[in-house]
Design an enzyme around this catalytic site. Structure first.
Site, PDB file in Angstrom:
ATOM      1  NE  ARG A 105      33.833  38.228  49.595  1.00 48.16           N
ATOM      2  CZ  ARG A 105      33.492  39.294  48.882  1.00 48.16           C
ATOM      3  NH1 ARG A 105      33.226  40.443  49.482  1.00 48.16           N
ATOM      4  NH2 ARG A 105      33.437  39.243  47.577  1.00 48.16           N
TER       5      ARG A 105
ATOM      6  CG  ASP B 267      28.307  51.177  49.268  1.00 45.85           C
ATOM      7  OD1 ASP B 267      27.496  50.267  49.012  1.00 45.85           O
ATOM      8  OD2 ASP B 267      29.266  51.471  48.534  1.00 45.85           O
TER       9      ASP B 267
ATOM     10  CE1 TYR C 175      28.710  43.728  41.552  1.00 45.44           C
ATOM     11  CE2 TYR C 175      27.754  45.604  40.417  1.00 45.44           C
ATOM     12  CZ  TYR C 175      28.738  45.067  41.230  1.00 45.44           C
ATOM     13  OH  TYR C 175      29.750  45.858  41.709  1.00 45.44           O
ATOM     14  CE  LYS C 176      29.338  43.754  45.255  1.00 45.46           C
ATOM     15  NZ  LYS C 176      29.850  44.962  45.874  1.00 45.46           N
TER      16      LYS C 176
ATOM     17  CG  PHE D 173      34.676  47.887  47.835  1.00 41.24           C
ATOM     18  CD1 PHE D 173      34.926  46.527  47.883  1.00 41.24           C
ATOM     19  CD2 PHE D 173      34.721  48.525  46.607  1.00 41.24           C
ATOM     20  CE1 PHE D 173      35.218  45.819  46.723  1.00 41.24           C
ATOM     21  CE2 PHE D 173      35.019  47.818  45.444  1.00 41.24           C
ATOM     22  CZ  PHE D 173      35.264  46.464  45.506  1.00 41.24           C
TER      23      PHE D 173
END
Ligand SMILES: *Cc1c(COP(=O)(O)O)cnc(C)c1O
Length: 398
Positions: free
Chosen positions: A357, A185, A210-211, A114
């Site tokens: 996605r 990560d 938060y995912k 990312f």
């Protein structure tokens, strides 16, 4: 422990008419979170005022909730603390890791990482001096690039675009063999699939809540430090709450014991209340059962889309063992197709340049969601209804 996924689904607020396949980006609202946050606001902040830090245990939440996340990712008790955002935690882990290998200057990562993780590494290298550098290679070339000048191997286990999964155990072992420190990560791993940090002997790990962990927009990140490093790790972000005695107000920094030293400043109390409500659901979940269900949902989606949408190309690994809990397809008009899907209530997201996605989250994704999403996508592709100017205007957040 069997997990009742119909029961977990009932514990989320899922708006009518929406098929939500974007919990890999922002998890939905756990029903209990609204009341929990309201109570934290009114009964704690409102009535206790500053006494809440002690009386409501606000200050302990970052490690208490950290331990509950720890069960999901195979972390030892007392090795996780919550706070800040993931980008900050990446910087913090990376700085501490580099410090442990003072003779080397290279951070190795991959081009599937990312961007924020790479940007933080670049920024840190610039701060440390011209001899420090970030090297990125293709994800499949990481093992070959792990040479003896690498100080830190920094990888995101699940590729945010394609869902490709790195072999954490093997790459960590190889990093150690070469004398490097491994920083993982887990942004798209925590709550997505079973992870065993302790068994893999990971040195540091970071992730967000938060995912898949459903703490709400702006929810804090977490950092893991292996117990064997906790009392020697130097926190580069030496904030007052990571001090051995924050309320002694010493003029010089002394790191706190264990994972406490990775705190920086004031914890986000309201977000932690929301996370607590979500973890009440997670506490009932068996990670092996979650993985089996996630694979079944992803496989059903791939089969359905490939049977009905010949112009979409699978961008995720076909083998479930090499995939996280998301499925991506490529199409040159991916952005417009995703906007057409969202207009019909199927919410996934788009990642440049051409990726559609879809996240599959067993806690609340049902078989009917998968078949419904396939049918709507097939209709959009067959009719070319995505081909309208309204679907081609890019919004700020994609
Ligand atoms: C989502 C994500 C981030 C986001 O970082 P924030 O600081 O929380 O905005 C960073 N890295 C990875 C790998 C991610 O998936």
């Amino acid at each position: 422990m069997p997990t009742d996924f119909a029961a977990t689904r009932d514990q989320f607020h899922l708006p009518k008419g929406v098929i939500y396949l974007d919990g890999n980006s922002l998890g939905p609202l756990p029903r209990a979170a609204a009341a929990r946050v309201a109570s934290c606001v009114t009964d704690e902040w409102g009535d206790m005022l500053i006494r809440g830090w002690n009386a409501a245990g606000w200050m302990d939440q970052p490690t208490k909730l950290g331990d509950r996340i720890g069960r999901l990712i195979g972390a030892e008790a007392g090795s996780i603390v919550l706070g800040d955002t993931l980008s900050i935690k990446v910087y913090q882990a990376l700085a501490s890791a580099l410090d442990m290998v003072p003779s080397r200057r290279v951070i190795l990562s991959d081009t599937g990482n990312f961007p924020s993780d790479l940007y933080m590494a670049e920024g840190l290298c610039r701060t440390l001096g011209p001899e420090y550098r970030l090297v990125t290679v293709a994800p499949e070339d990481v093992a070959d690039a792990l040479t003896e000048d690498v100080a830190v191997l920094m990888l995101t286990q699940v590729d945010y675009r394609t869902g490709r999964l790195h072999d954490m155990a093997a790459l960590t072992a190889l990093a150690h063999e070469k004398g490097a420190i491994a920083v993982w990560d887990l942004a798209h791993s925590a709550g997505a699939l079973p992870v065993d940090l302790a068994a893999c002997r990971a040195d540091f790990a970071v992730g967000c809540t938060y995912k898949y962990l459903n703490s709400g927009p702006g929810g804090p990140a977490f950092i893991y430090v292996a117990p064997r490093h906790q009392d020697t790790t130097r926190p580069a972000l030496s904030g007052w709450l990571g001090h051995a005695a924050p309320f002694a107000f010493d003029l010089h920094y002394r790191p706190g014991s264990g994972i406490e030293r990775m705190r920086v400043g004031t914890p986000p109390v309201l977000q932690l209340a929301a996370l607590g409500a979500s973890l009440d659901i997670w506490d009932t979940v068996d990670m092996a059962a979650l993985r089996a269900r996630s694979v079944a949902l992803c496989e059903a989606f791939i089969t359905g889309v490939e049977a009905t949408c010949p112009t979409l190309t699978l961008a995720s690994p076909r083998n479930a063992d090499q995939r996280g809990s998301q499925v991506s397809f490529r199409h040159p008009e991916g952005y417009a197709i995703m906007q057409a899907l969202i207009a019909q209530g199927v919410i996934g997201d788009f990642r440049a340049p051409d990726i559609l996605r879809f996240g599959f989250t067993p806690l609340y994704t049902s078989d009917a969601d998968v078949s419904g999403a396939v049918a709507i996508l097939a209709g959009i592709m067959a009719s070319n209804s995505w081909d309208q100017p309204a679907f081609k205007t890019r919004a700020k957040v994609t």
